[in-house]
Design a protein around this motif. Structure first.
Motif, PDB file in Angstrom:
ATOM      1  N   SER A  34     -37.174  -5.328 -35.396  1.00 35.63           N
ATOM      2  CA  SER A  34     -38.344  -5.132 -34.539  1.00 35.63           C
ATOM      3  C   SER A  34     -38.793  -3.676 -34.531  1.00 35.63           C
ATOM      4  CB  SER A  34     -38.053  -5.614 -33.110  1.00 35.63           C
ATOM      5  OG  SER A  34     -36.952  -4.930 -32.568  1.00 35.63           O
ATOM      6  N   ASN A  35     -37.833  -2.734 -34.609  1.00 36.33           N
ATOM      7  CA  ASN A  35     -38.179  -1.311 -34.660  1.00 36.33           C
ATOM      8  C   ASN A  35     -39.043  -0.973 -35.871  1.00 36.33           C
ATOM      9  OD1 ASN A  35     -35.176   0.335 -33.233  1.00 36.33           O
ATOM     10  ND2 ASN A  35     -36.802  -0.858 -32.290  1.00 36.33           N
ATOM     11  N   LYS A  36     -38.815  -1.684 -36.980  1.00 36.39           N
ATOM     12  CA  LYS A  36     -39.576  -1.421 -38.210  1.00 36.39           C
ATOM     13  C   LYS A  36     -41.063  -1.695 -38.039  1.00 36.39           C
ATOM     14  CE  LYS A  36     -35.909  -1.996 -41.634  1.00 36.39           C
ATOM     15  NZ  LYS A  36     -35.370  -2.845 -42.734  1.00 36.39           N
ATOM     16  N   VAL A  37     -41.393  -2.568 -37.088  1.00 35.72           N
ATOM     17  CA  VAL A  37     -42.815  -2.854 -36.831  1.00 35.72           C
ATOM     18  C   VAL A  37     -43.248  -2.324 -35.459  1.00 35.72           C
ATOM     19  CG1 VAL A  37     -43.007  -4.795 -38.414  1.00 35.72           C
ATOM     20  CG2 VAL A  37     -42.167  -5.198 -36.089  1.00 35.72           C
TER      21      VAL A  37
ATOM     22  N   GLY B 284     -40.140  -2.725 -29.300  1.00 35.80           N
ATOM     23  CA  GLY B 284     -38.866  -2.593 -28.587  1.00 35.80           C
ATOM     24  C   GLY B 284     -38.348  -1.175 -28.492  1.00 35.80           C
ATOM     25  N   PRO B 285     -37.293  -0.987 -27.689  1.00 41.98           N
ATOM     26  CA  PRO B 285     -36.659   0.332 -27.580  1.00 41.98           C
ATOM     27  C   PRO B 285     -35.997   0.703 -28.894  1.00 41.98           C
ATOM     28  CG  PRO B 285     -35.312  -1.329 -26.500  1.00 41.98           C
ATOM     29  CD  PRO B 285     -36.583  -2.011 -26.895  1.00 41.98           C
ATOM     30  N   LYS B 286     -36.043   1.976 -29.244  1.00 42.65           N
ATOM     31  CA  LYS B 286     -35.471   2.422 -30.513  1.00 42.65           C
ATOM     32  C   LYS B 286     -33.943   2.353 -30.464  1.00 42.65           C
ATOM     33  CE  LYS B 286     -39.174   5.437 -32.165  1.00 42.65           C
ATOM     34  NZ  LYS B 286     -40.184   5.115 -31.145  1.00 42.65           N
ATOM     35  N   LEU B 287     -33.377   1.724 -31.478  1.00 39.83           N
ATOM     36  CA  LEU B 287     -31.932   1.714 -31.644  1.00 39.83           C
ATOM     37  C   LEU B 287     -31.498   3.104 -32.096  1.00 39.83           C
ATOM     38  CD1 LEU B 287     -29.223   0.109 -31.845  1.00 39.83           C
ATOM     39  CD2 LEU B 287     -29.820  -0.283 -34.246  1.00 39.83           C
ATOM     40  N   LEU B 288     -30.543   3.714 -31.387  1.00 41.88           N
ATOM     41  CA  LEU B 288     -30.130   5.085 -31.687  1.00 41.88           C
ATOM     42  C   LEU B 288     -28.851   5.129 -32.524  1.00 41.88           C
ATOM     43  CD1 LEU B 288     -30.998   6.504 -28.182  1.00 41.88           C
ATOM     44  CD2 LEU B 288     -32.332   6.741 -30.282  1.00 41.88           C
ATOM     45  N   PHE B 289     -27.818   4.425 -32.090  1.00 44.18           N
ATOM     46  CA  PHE B 289     -26.633   4.248 -32.924  1.00 44.18           C
ATOM     47  C   PHE B 289     -25.807   3.099 -32.362  1.00 44.18           C
ATOM     48  CE2 PHE B 289     -25.340   7.670 -29.946  1.00 44.18           C
ATOM     49  CZ  PHE B 289     -24.160   7.151 -29.418  1.00 44.18           C
ATOM     50  N   ASN B 290     -24.852   2.631 -33.155  1.00 50.02           N
ATOM     51  CA  ASN B 290     -24.052   1.485 -32.716  1.00 50.02           C
ATOM     52  C   ASN B 290     -22.662   1.521 -33.329  1.00 50.02           C
ATOM     53  OD1 ASN B 290     -25.701   0.591 -35.255  1.00 50.02           O
ATOM     54  ND2 ASN B 290     -23.992  -0.867 -35.148  1.00 50.02           N
ATOM     55  N   GLN B 291     -21.753   0.846 -32.669  1.00 52.32           N
ATOM     56  CA  GLN B 291     -20.408   0.584 -33.161  1.00 52.32           C
ATOM     57  C   GLN B 291     -20.158  -0.921 -33.034  1.00 52.32           C
ATOM     58  OE1 GLN B 291     -18.057   2.854 -34.438  1.00 52.32           O
ATOM     59  NE2 GLN B 291     -19.742   4.329 -34.449  1.00 52.32           N
TER      60      GLN B 291
END
Length: 279
Positions: free
Chosen positions: A245-248, A251-258
């Motif tokens: 969804s961020n690519k278009v 939504g809220p921007k995904l910053l980082f994940n584990q």
């Protein structure tokens, strides 16, 4: 409590709710303990312990309501909490701050866990005593809500209707991971059936892999998988769709994940039922 305190205490120690000073006095001779702060709200207890320890430079005795008079972090925090639910005589509450932890018995411990992270050194631990009368399930909930984990050092029946628990409490692996990435001021927001949500602040200067151009302290949201949840792919699934969804631009921007959590931009908004009613 004293048995475990003698083994596990090290560095700068905080003896919260010191009372007669039993924990403080047992640690004075331990080489691994460099400094002891003994705290109580009871003026008489403070006066008495100051007299007992006046010749010892390792000990500082301070009157304080929990952490209110402190501005340091500690390697070990000991808390023999007032943990009993409020008793009444003829409808009037019995006042004894050494025994009663509030109406339900857990209110003081709730305050303690809410503030603990601000006073515990990275890698430090807290050793806490409470009773089955305090409501163990509630205490476990406070620990989880404040991103701690616990190890039951001992449980002991002290009568047909009461069990005492000694917990060693440390920051959870998720919390340590977030702190190492510069995430600060983590606070509980909500709990669902498969995850918990926290709000925090994050300085993107302290972590390179960010989608944000503006390098400053920003509000963020953390989604953490519940340990008991059987939905193993839930975090991975949410991360996948956030990226899509961020690519278009949605939504809220995904910053980082584990594996067990992800961190995303905080977007302010209205509670959904309020929005529907208003619109």
């Amino acid at each position: 409590l004293q048995k475990h305190v003698k083994v596990l205490s090290n560095g700068r120690v905080l003896d919260l709710g010191t009372g007669s000073g039993i924990q403080t006095l047992s640690l004075i001779g331990k080489p691994e303990v460099k400094e002891i702060f003994a705290i109580d709200i009871n003026e008489s207890a403070i006066k008495e312990l100051k007299e007992k320890t006046k010749l010892n430079k390792k000990v500082r005795v301070i009157k304080s309501d929990l952490f209110s008079e402190l501005d340091k972090k500690f390697d070990t925090i000991i808390f023999n909490a007032p943990y009993l639910p409020q008793d009444f005589i003829e409808g009037e509450p019995i006042v004894d701050p050494a025994l009663y932890g509030g109406k339900h018995g857990w209110e003081i411990l709730e305050r303690f866990f809410l503030e603990l992270g601000n006073y515990l050194e990275y890698g430090g631990s807290a050793i806490v005593l409470f009773s089955s009368h305090t409501n163990k399930k509630k205490i476990d909930e406070f620990i989880e809500k404040n991103m701690f984990s616990y190890n039951v050092l001992e449980e002991k029946n002290v009568g047909m209707l009461e069990t005492l628990y000694v917990y060693q409490i440390t920051r959870s692996q998720v919390c340590n991971s977030l702190l190492s990435r510069g995430v600060k001021e983590i606070s509980y927001l909500a709990k669902g059936s498969r995850g918990m949500v926290f709000k925090a602040k994050w300085n993107s200067n302290e972590f390179v892999k960010t989608h944000l151009v503006n390098k400053q302290m920003i509000d963020v949201v953390i989604k953490v998988k519940l340990q008991e949840s059987k939905a193993d792919n839930r975090i991975r699934n949410e991360v996948y769709w956030l990226r899509k969804s961020n690519k278009v631009g949605i939504g809220p921007k995904l910053l980082f994940n584990q594996e067990d959590y992800f961190l995303m931009e905080f977007i302010d908004g209205m509670f959904l039922p309020d929005f529907l009613e208003k619109n």
